[in-house]
Scaffold this motif. Structure first.
Motif, PDB file in Angstrom:
ATOM      1  N   UNK A  25      57.966  49.722 -33.425  1.00  0.00           N
ATOM      2  CA  UNK A  25      58.318  50.840 -34.285  1.00  0.00           C
ATOM      3  C   UNK A  25      59.531  50.434 -35.112  1.00  0.00           C
ATOM      4  N   UNK A  26      59.380  50.469 -36.419  1.00  0.00           N
ATOM      5  CA  UNK A  26      60.477  50.116 -37.320  1.00  0.00           C
ATOM      6  C   UNK A  26      61.344  51.357 -37.522  1.00  0.00           C
ATOM      7  N   UNK A  27      62.628  51.245 -37.270  1.00  0.00           N
ATOM      8  CA  UNK A  27      63.544  52.375 -37.346  1.00  0.00           C
ATOM      9  C   UNK A  27      64.518  52.218 -38.506  1.00  0.00           C
ATOM     10  N   UNK A  41      71.344  43.829 -29.803  1.00  0.00           N
ATOM     11  CA  UNK A  41      70.917  42.486 -30.197  1.00  0.00           C
ATOM     12  C   UNK A  41      69.431  42.337 -29.876  1.00  0.00           C
ATOM     13  N   UNK A  42      68.806  41.386 -30.493  1.00  0.00           N
ATOM     14  CA  UNK A  42      67.380  41.139 -30.269  1.00  0.00           C
ATOM     15  C   UNK A  42      67.147  40.838 -28.791  1.00  0.00           C
ATOM     16  N   UNK A  43      66.073  41.433 -28.239  1.00  0.00           N
ATOM     17  CA  UNK A  43      65.722  41.225 -26.837  1.00  0.00           C
ATOM     18  C   UNK A  43      66.384  42.206 -25.882  1.00  0.00           C
ATOM     19  N   UNK A 145      63.384  43.120 -33.056  1.00  0.00           N
ATOM     20  CA  UNK A 145      64.007  42.443 -34.176  1.00  0.00           C
ATOM     21  C   UNK A 145      65.186  43.261 -34.659  1.00  0.00           C
ATOM     22  N   UNK A 146      66.269  42.588 -34.963  1.00  0.00           N
ATOM     23  CA  UNK A 146      67.461  43.238 -35.520  1.00  0.00           C
ATOM     24  C   UNK A 146      67.607  42.767 -36.950  1.00  0.00           C
ATOM     25  N   UNK A 166      61.851  48.310 -32.575  1.00  0.00           N
ATOM     26  CA  UNK A 166      61.921  48.614 -31.142  1.00  0.00           C
ATOM     27  C   UNK A 166      60.516  48.576 -30.578  1.00  0.00           C
ATOM     28  N   UNK A 167      60.336  47.873 -29.465  1.00  0.00           N
ATOM     29  CA  UNK A 167      59.032  47.800 -28.802  1.00  0.00           C
ATOM     30  C   UNK A 167      58.991  48.724 -27.615  1.00  0.00           C
TER      31      UNK A 167
END
Length: 168
Positions: A25-27, A41-43, A145-146, A166-167
């Protein structure tokens, strides 16, 4: 992949139809501004409601203060108009004033109350925009992804920039 635009919890989300186990989901924020802080951060795993990105909120705070000032001023005006209307009704009932004076007091009272309600609405909008200047996780998940960095300008126009993916 099929994509569509959806609004959820006051944020604009871009959802893709993937298997239920891996939905990205892209926020982004529904307000424009400059990224002040990126708190993830990513992850990284995040909880629902956790702060992800904070925009510089100085302008949003100033708009809230400005709207609060208008509400206070117009509330006082509305109270004064109400007192004037009561006085005009009293004087009219004793045949001391004219119908015109009573009607003028009624119009002033209605106009002032309308302006007061408009100011209250502007205050609600200003407070909501201040709230929107902080991007929060709409659900528990992992940062895929950030894309946001401090100093980045975010525009809430037709296609706002994705700040975080966000996954679930």
């Amino acid at each position: 992949m099929h994509k569509w635009l959806m609004t959820c919890v006051g944020m604009i989300l871009l959802t893709s139809s993937l298997p239920a186990a891996a939905v990205d989901v892209a926020l982004t924020t529904p307000v424009s501004g400059v990224v002040k802080t990126v708190l993830v951060r990513q992850g990284q795993s995040v909880k629902k409601g956790q702060k992800l990105v904070v925009l510089d909120d100085a302008i949003f705070q100033a708009r809230v203060m400005e709207a609060e000032g208008s509400v206070e001023r117009l509330q006082a005006d509305a109270q004064e108009a109400e007192r004037d209307l009561k006085r005009a009704k009293e004087l009219y009932s004793r045949a001391v004033s004219s119908t015109t004076e009573l009607e003028q007091a009624q119009v002033r009272y209605s106009r002032t109350n309308g302006l007061y309600k408009e100011a209250q609405a502007r205050l609600l909008v200003a407070r909501k925009n201040l709230e929107y200047s902080t991007l929060r996780a709409p659900f528990e998940g992992t940062i895929s992804k950030r894309l946001a960095e401090p100093g980045m300008v975010v525009s809430a126009e037709l296609q706002p920039a994705t700040l975080i993916i966000l996954s679930k």
